[in-house]
Design a protein around this motif. Structure first.
Motif, PDB file in Angstrom:
ATOM      1  N   LEU A  83      70.542   7.699  58.550  1.00  0.00           N
ATOM      2  CA  LEU A  83      70.651   9.053  57.981  1.00  0.00           C
ATOM      3  C   LEU A  83      70.551  10.104  59.082  1.00  0.00           C
ATOM      4  N   PRO A  84      71.208  11.251  58.881  1.00  0.00           N
ATOM      5  CA  PRO A  84      71.051  12.329  59.855  1.00  0.00           C
ATOM      6  C   PRO A  84      69.621  12.861  59.828  1.00  0.00           C
ATOM      7  N   ALA A  85      69.202  13.437  60.929  1.00  0.00           N
ATOM      8  CA  ALA A  85      67.859  14.028  60.980  1.00  0.00           C
ATOM      9  C   ALA A  85      67.776  15.167  59.976  1.00  0.00           C
ATOM     10  N   ALA A  86      66.673  15.220  59.267  1.00  0.00           N
ATOM     11  CA  ALA A  86      66.476  16.288  58.282  1.00  0.00           C
ATOM     12  C   ALA A  86      66.352  17.624  58.997  1.00  0.00           C
ATOM     13  N   GLN A  87      66.996  18.622  58.442  1.00  0.00           N
ATOM     14  CA  GLN A  87      66.923  19.969  58.985  1.00  0.00           C
ATOM     15  C   GLN A  87      65.861  20.765  58.222  1.00  0.00           C
ATOM     16  N   PRO A  88      65.112  21.613  58.906  1.00  0.00           N
ATOM     17  CA  PRO A  88      64.141  22.446  58.195  1.00  0.00           C
ATOM     18  C   PRO A  88      64.862  23.310  57.163  1.00  0.00           C
ATOM     19  N   ARG A  89      64.279  23.421  55.976  1.00  0.00           N
ATOM     20  CA  ARG A  89      64.922  24.208  54.929  1.00  0.00           C
ATOM     21  C   ARG A  89      63.871  24.795  54.011  1.00  0.00           C
ATOM     22  N   ASN A  90      64.267  25.841  53.329  1.00  0.00           N
ATOM     23  CA  ASN A  90      63.367  26.509  52.400  1.00  0.00           C
ATOM     24  C   ASN A  90      63.775  26.275  50.953  1.00  0.00           C
ATOM     25  N   THR A  91      64.848  25.536  50.747  1.00  0.00           N
ATOM     26  CA  THR A  91      65.323  25.311  49.393  1.00  0.00           C
ATOM     27  C   THR A  91      65.402  23.820  49.101  1.00  0.00           C
ATOM     28  N   LEU A  92      65.338  23.494  47.849  1.00  0.00           N
ATOM     29  CA  LEU A  92      65.448  22.121  47.373  1.00  0.00           C
ATOM     30  C   LEU A  92      66.927  21.768  47.271  1.00  0.00           C
ATOM     31  N   THR A  93      67.300  20.561  47.698  1.00  0.00           N
ATOM     32  CA  THR A  93      68.706  20.180  47.656  1.00  0.00           C
ATOM     33  C   THR A  93      68.897  18.737  47.224  1.00  0.00           C
ATOM     34  N   VAL A  94      70.029  18.479  46.593  1.00  0.00           N
ATOM     35  CA  VAL A  94      70.501  17.114  46.359  1.00  0.00           C
ATOM     36  C   VAL A  94      71.935  17.016  46.878  1.00  0.00           C
ATOM     37  N   LYS A  95      72.254  17.887  47.833  1.00  0.00           N
ATOM     38  CA  LYS A  95      73.613  17.960  48.378  1.00  0.00           C
ATOM     39  C   LYS A  95      73.684  17.613  49.857  1.00  0.00           C
ATOM     40  N   GLU A  96      72.561  17.252  50.470  1.00  0.00           N
ATOM     41  CA  GLU A  96      72.543  17.039  51.912  1.00  0.00           C
ATOM     42  C   GLU A  96      71.835  15.738  52.275  1.00  0.00           C
ATOM     43  N   ALA A  97      72.609  14.744  52.714  1.00  0.00           N
ATOM     44  CA  ALA A  97      72.016  13.480  53.147  1.00  0.00           C
ATOM     45  C   ALA A  97      71.019  13.744  54.267  1.00  0.00           C
ATOM     46  N   GLY A  98      69.904  13.037  54.212  1.00  0.00           N
ATOM     47  CA  GLY A  98      68.869  13.178  55.228  1.00  0.00           C
ATOM     48  C   GLY A  98      67.722  14.069  54.793  1.00  0.00           C
ATOM     49  N   ALA A  99      67.921  14.870  53.744  1.00  0.00           N
ATOM     50  CA  ALA A  99      66.809  15.690  53.248  1.00  0.00           C
ATOM     51  C   ALA A  99      65.658  14.761  52.891  1.00  0.00           C
ATOM     52  N   THR A 100      64.442  15.194  53.152  1.00  0.00           N
ATOM     53  CA  THR A 100      63.295  14.326  52.911  1.00  0.00           C
ATOM     54  C   THR A 100      62.080  15.121  52.467  1.00  0.00           C
ATOM     55  N   VAL A 101      61.284  14.510  51.619  1.00  0.00           N
ATOM     56  CA  VAL A 101      59.979  15.037  51.237  1.00  0.00           C
ATOM     57  C   VAL A 101      59.059  13.853  50.968  1.00  0.00           C
ATOM     58  N   LYS A 102      57.775  14.087  51.034  1.00  0.00           N
ATOM     59  CA  LYS A 102      56.803  13.076  50.631  1.00  0.00           C
ATOM     60  C   LYS A 102      56.785  13.004  49.112  1.00  0.00           C
ATOM     61  N   SER A 103      56.441  11.865  48.592  1.00  0.00           N
ATOM     62  CA  SER A 103      56.424  11.687  47.147  1.00  0.00           C
ATOM     63  C   SER A 103      55.509  12.701  46.457  1.00  0.00           C
ATOM     64  N   ALA A 104      54.364  13.000  47.043  1.00  0.00           N
ATOM     65  CA  ALA A 104      53.436  13.967  46.441  1.00  0.00           C
ATOM     66  C   ALA A 104      54.106  15.326  46.261  1.00  0.00           C
ATOM     67  N   HIS A 105      54.932  15.711  47.221  1.00  0.00           N
ATOM     68  CA  HIS A 105      55.651  16.985  47.117  1.00  0.00           C
ATOM     69  C   HIS A 105      56.713  16.905  46.018  1.00  0.00           C
ATOM     70  N   ALA A 106      57.446  15.809  45.978  1.00  0.00           N
ATOM     71  CA  ALA A 106      58.465  15.625  44.937  1.00  0.00           C
ATOM     72  C   ALA A 106      57.831  15.580  43.546  1.00  0.00           C
ATOM     73  N   ARG A 107      56.627  15.048  43.468  1.00  0.00           N
ATOM     74  CA  ARG A 107      55.907  14.970  42.188  1.00  0.00           C
ATOM     75  C   ARG A 107      55.702  16.360  41.602  1.00  0.00           C
ATOM     76  N   ARG A 108      55.515  17.368  42.455  1.00  0.00           N
ATOM     77  CA  ARG A 108      55.334  18.742  41.971  1.00  0.00           C
ATOM     78  C   ARG A 108      56.537  19.218  41.166  1.00  0.00           C
ATOM     79  N   PHE A 109      57.703  18.708  41.490  1.00  0.00           N
ATOM     80  CA  PHE A 109      58.906  19.125  40.767  1.00  0.00           C
ATOM     81  C   PHE A 109      58.917  18.598  39.340  1.00  0.00           C
ATOM     82  N   CYS A 110      58.138  17.566  39.051  1.00  0.00           N
ATOM     83  CA  CYS A 110      58.020  17.095  37.673  1.00  0.00           C
ATOM     84  C   CYS A 110      57.354  18.168  36.822  1.00  0.00           C
ATOM     85  N   ARG A 111      56.365  18.815  37.376  1.00  0.00           N
ATOM     86  CA  ARG A 111      55.714  19.902  36.638  1.00  0.00           C
ATOM     87  C   ARG A 111      56.697  21.035  36.411  1.00  0.00           C
TER      88      ARG A 111
END
Length: 119
Positions: A83-111
């Motif tokens: 995967l390409p190296a993740a670029q710093p970003r301020n927005t959530l995306t499902v359009k860019e390969a390489g985007a990454t977050v820890k599961s705990a952070h992704a869990r917040r989106f469930c709320r």
């Protein structure tokens, strides 16, 4: 009298394992980026029993599902191999390969997605 359902919205997310490290979250009605990332955290923590510190990588951006014909999906991975190296970003995306977050952070989106904590 109808029985109350114990399933939550999170339990209804279709998540299909593709191999040892990759899985696909299949789109449902009104799914946006938050719901896809919530699904990824659901796979990691609730369905695989992995820790909330597990990194989740976006491997294949939103597009035609690999596992559910006629629907869209997003492929996530537990590995950043290829995967390409993740670029710093301020927005959530499902359009860019390489985007990454820890599961705990992704869990917040469930709320955010389902207006309550599901953990």
């Amino acid at each position: 009298m109808a029985q109350a359902s114990t399933q939550t919205e999170e339990d209804l997310i279709v998540i299909n394992r593709l191999n040892d490290t990759d899985f696909e979250v299949v789109q449902r009605v009104n799914f946006g980026a938050a719901e896809f990332w919530c699904g990824a955290a659901t796979f990691v923590e609730r369905r695989s029993g992995l820790p909330e510190t597990t990194a989740i990588y976006l491997k294949r951006p939103r597009g035609p599902s690999l596992t559910s014909p006629g629907r869209d999906g997003v492929t996530f991975s537990l590995s950043n191999d290829g995967l390409p190296a993740a670029q710093p970003r301020n927005t959530l995306t499902v359009k860019e390969a390489g985007a990454t977050v820890k599961s705990a952070h992704a869990r917040r989106f469930c709320r955010d997605a389902f207006t309550r904590s599901t953990k």
